[in-house]
Design an enzyme around this catalytic site. Sequence first.
Site, mmCIF file in Angstrom:
data_model
loop_
_atom_site.group_PDB
_atom_site.id
_atom_site.type_symbol
_atom_site.label_atom_id
_atom_site.label_comp_id
_atom_site.label_asym_id
_atom_site.label_seq_id
_atom_site.Cartn_x
_atom_site.Cartn_y
_atom_site.Cartn_z
ATOM 1 N N LYS A 209 -8.471 45.082 -11.872
ATOM 2 C CA LYS A 209 -9.296 45.533 -10.742
ATOM 3 C C LYS A 209 -9.137 47.044 -10.551
ATOM 4 O O LYS A 209 -8.054 47.524 -10.258
ATOM 5 C CB LYS A 209 -8.870 44.850 -9.439
ATOM 6 C CG LYS A 209 -9.880 45.140 -8.318
ATOM 7 C CD LYS A 209 -9.356 44.809 -6.937
ATOM 8 C CE LYS A 209 -8.681 45.968 -6.263
ATOM 9 N NZ LYS A 209 -9.564 47.085 -5.891
ATOM 10 N N GLU A 283 4.130 50.910 -10.586
ATOM 11 C CA GLU A 283 4.081 52.378 -10.665
ATOM 12 C C GLU A 283 3.615 52.848 -9.295
ATOM 13 O O GLU A 283 2.436 52.700 -8.960
ATOM 14 C CB GLU A 283 3.073 52.822 -11.739
ATOM 15 C CG GLU A 283 3.396 52.343 -13.133
ATOM 16 C CD GLU A 283 4.459 53.152 -13.829
ATOM 17 O OE1 GLU A 283 4.953 54.128 -13.243
ATOM 18 O OE2 GLU A 283 4.818 52.794 -14.963
ATOM 19 N N CYS A 317 0.299 61.070 -8.459
ATOM 20 C CA CYS A 317 1.536 60.429 -8.012
ATOM 21 C C CYS A 317 2.750 61.305 -8.305
ATOM 22 O O CYS A 317 3.710 61.317 -7.558
ATOM 23 C CB CYS A 317 1.682 59.088 -8.689
ATOM 24 S SG CYS A 317 1.469 59.198 -10.477
ATOM 25 N N GLU A 414 4.552 61.065 1.191
ATOM 26 C CA GLU A 414 3.589 61.432 0.156
ATOM 27 C C GLU A 414 2.261 61.780 0.834
ATOM 28 O O GLU A 414 1.721 60.964 1.580
ATOM 29 C CB GLU A 414 3.398 60.254 -0.801
ATOM 30 C CG GLU A 414 2.541 60.607 -1.989
ATOM 31 C CD GLU A 414 2.290 59.418 -2.901
ATOM 32 O OE1 GLU A 414 2.093 58.297 -2.401
ATOM 33 O OE2 GLU A 414 2.272 59.630 -4.127
HETATM 34 P P1 NAP Z 1 -3.249 51.653 -2.759
HETATM 35 O O1 NAP Z 1 -3.858 51.692 -1.425
HETATM 36 O O2 NAP Z 1 -1.910 51.051 -2.911
HETATM 37 O O3 NAP Z 1 -4.303 50.928 -3.702
HETATM 38 C C1 NAP Z 1 -4.098 50.759 -5.088
HETATM 39 C C2 NAP Z 1 -4.884 49.583 -5.572
HETATM 40 O O4 NAP Z 1 -4.367 48.387 -4.965
HETATM 41 C C3 NAP Z 1 -6.354 49.614 -5.224
HETATM 42 O O5 NAP Z 1 -7.087 49.068 -6.311
HETATM 43 C C4 NAP Z 1 -6.420 48.712 -4.008
HETATM 44 O O6 NAP Z 1 -7.677 48.166 -3.826
HETATM 45 C C5 NAP Z 1 -5.418 47.657 -4.364
HETATM 46 N N1 NAP Z 1 -4.856 46.898 -3.250
HETATM 47 C C6 NAP Z 1 -4.857 47.196 -1.926
HETATM 48 N N2 NAP Z 1 -4.195 46.239 -1.239
HETATM 49 C C7 NAP Z 1 -3.784 45.320 -2.129
HETATM 50 C C8 NAP Z 1 -3.039 44.095 -2.033
HETATM 51 N N3 NAP Z 1 -2.580 43.641 -0.880
HETATM 52 N N4 NAP Z 1 -2.780 43.415 -3.164
HETATM 53 C C9 NAP Z 1 -3.200 43.889 -4.357
HETATM 54 N N5 NAP Z 1 -3.916 45.010 -4.511
HETATM 55 C C10 NAP Z 1 -4.192 45.735 -3.415
HETATM 56 O O7 NAP Z 1 -3.093 53.083 -3.367
HETATM 57 P P2 NAP Z 1 -4.198 54.212 -3.453
HETATM 58 O O8 NAP Z 1 -4.244 54.891 -2.146
HETATM 59 O O9 NAP Z 1 -5.444 53.668 -4.049
HETATM 60 O O10 NAP Z 1 -3.555 55.149 -4.565
HETATM 61 C C11 NAP Z 1 -2.667 56.151 -4.280
HETATM 62 C C12 NAP Z 1 -1.243 55.717 -4.560
HETATM 63 O O11 NAP Z 1 -1.076 55.387 -5.933
HETATM 64 C C13 NAP Z 1 -0.273 56.832 -4.303
HETATM 65 O O12 NAP Z 1 0.825 56.351 -3.571
HETATM 66 C C14 NAP Z 1 0.168 57.253 -5.705
HETATM 67 O O13 NAP Z 1 1.424 57.852 -5.765
HETATM 68 C C15 NAP Z 1 0.108 55.980 -6.437
HETATM 69 N N6 NAP Z 1 0.011 56.207 -7.885
HETATM 70 C C16 NAP Z 1 1.118 55.976 -8.663
HETATM 71 C C17 NAP Z 1 1.076 56.206 -10.030
HETATM 72 C C18 NAP Z 1 2.281 55.973 -10.889
HETATM 73 O O14 NAP Z 1 2.132 55.951 -12.101
HETATM 74 N N7 NAP Z 1 3.467 55.791 -10.329
HETATM 75 C C19 NAP Z 1 -0.110 56.645 -10.605
HETATM 76 C C20 NAP Z 1 -1.207 56.870 -9.803
HETATM 77 C C21 NAP Z 1 -1.132 56.635 -8.435
HETATM 78 P P3 NAP Z 1 -8.758 48.896 -2.892
HETATM 79 O O15 NAP Z 1 -9.099 50.194 -3.520
HETATM 80 O O16 NAP Z 1 -9.875 47.973 -2.908
HETATM 81 O O17 NAP Z 1 -8.134 49.053 -1.558
#
Ligand code: NAP
Length: 504
Positions: A209, A283, A317, A414
């Site tokens: 997804k 991640e 990230c 963050e």
């Molecule tokens: P997020 O809110 O955690 O969302 C990430 C993904 O999870 C989206 O596809 C989201 O769908 C989905 N999601 C939301 N709630 C969920 C649930 N309860 N169960 C399963 N999936 C769920 O994060 P974001 O704001 O999109 O991304 C930013 C974050 O990603 C930052 O904290 C960043 O540091 C982290 N990141 C980490 C890495 C790494 O390699 N460590 C790389 C890139 C980003 P929806 O979009 O539909 O809400």
Amino acid sequence: MPTLTEKKPTRPTSRHHGRPLPELIFGDLWEFDPAPETADPKLKARYDLFIGGRFIAPQSGKYFDSINPANEQKLAEIAHAGAADVDAAYQAARKAFDTVWGRMPGKERAKYIYRIARLLQDRAREFAVAETMDGGKPIKESRDFDVPMAAAHFFYHAGWADKLDYVAPGRRVAPLGVVGQVIPWNFPLLMLAWKLAPALAMGNCIVIKPAETTSITALKLAEIFQDAGLPPGVVNIVTGFGDTGAAVMSHPIAAKVAFTGSTEVGKIIMRSLAGTDKKMTMELGGKAANIVFDDAPINQAVEGVVNGIFFNQGHVCCAGSRLLVHEPIAKEFLAKLKNRVRVLRLGDPLDKNTDIGAINSKEQLGKITELVNSGVKEGAEMFQPACKLPLRGYYFRPTIFSGVSMSHRIAREEIFGPVLSVLTFRTVDEAIEKANNTAYGLSAGVWTDKGSRILKMSTELKAGVVWANTYNKFDPASPFGGYKESGFGREGGRQGLLDYCQLV
Ligand code: NAP
Ligand code: MG
């Protein structure tokens, strides 16, 4: 609380090292003509789910809009997958695993993965434009980084598919089966490649997804899977938001789930899967320190710090969102940094001159604004250049906070935006202590002339990646992943493959 938003931008010259920088006003002299990238992104008006090798309408009949954050215009309608669609995707994946992909010799799988990489290269400009329009990042980044790196991941893992006996020397490896994956919006195509390529090379089938705001390049990649003749069901793409991600993570067929996103959602997923036998890799977020010593190549370090936090609007990230600068050079370094930031170009992400594009969504813009306001309220000194913001779309000026202490929210949380918090240190031990004083541990940067200091720092820093005299450098062969609340598991390299196999 002193706050400085400049009235007039000034232009430094590189010929003034060590002397006060001249207050040059750059008006028309430095304006470039617009240079928009014009390749056709070949978007469809509506994208269905990609299940069993075909695009199919969601059972609910529901669609949502994907917009261009640079101008708030609608780009396409995206299918909203419900639990029944996610189940259909898992059934298709299991069938593909049992009948084709899981049994195929690695050297045959490699041919498909190579083909995907080649086809992506063929359509690189089209994908770069689509990525920039859907996500807001500058075209020079999607063109020079995201798309080539995504292709590189497929090439690299195609190379592994017939050499899997060397993943765990002395042991044999086997695929896990069907894996479920959820990714965020900051590197939509690249995160997709990081997730898919190792899983495919190892012989797994996938249900993935993308994030709500950036599904388009995933669905365009599905067209490439069709063109590459990838057997139906090997990769299934379910778009959506709300419950869709949870349905992907919790499906009983998933032998493993891989999540990239926020620490907050990562914890929710881990709690919900506790007690099941699913394997997991996470991640998550980061709050990296870029540490600059007084013997560092200063101009190079300024460029590295700018790249570390303002690259991709700070939607990274591993962004170097904290600058730890050695006290003897702090004043000079900050002055040079501000001068560099004054000449960053913010605006239309499709313009080839743009350094800072659009913030991915209105929601993310709100989060950044809230945290920046907290920095001002808590007494840090804010600097923003006087660049003009476009009238439509979501934009945020590059922001530097000085006078920051470890107790400030902007030093701990963050922000995921173009916001740098500057702290100082006097000794190596103080630098290490401050850098490690965070719940996260994804990456760090060290700038110094001394090799021995680099070795000491990289041993002591609790971060998955430590860059030395550079920042934000990636290679498919180099494993990436976190310590502490930045998650566990690695992506890339031999280590990344180990997370998609079982030892037999
Ligand atoms: P997020 O809110 O955690 O969302 C990430 C993904 O999870 C989206 O596809 C989201 O769908 C989905 N999601 C939301 N709630 C969920 C649930 N309860 N169960 C399963 N999936 C769920 O994060 P974001 O704001 O999109 O991304 C930013 C974050 O990603 C930052 O904290 C960043 O540091 C982290 N990141 C980490 C890495 C790494 O390699 N460590 C790389 C890139 C980003 P929806 O979009 O539909 O809400
Ligand atoms: Mg979008």
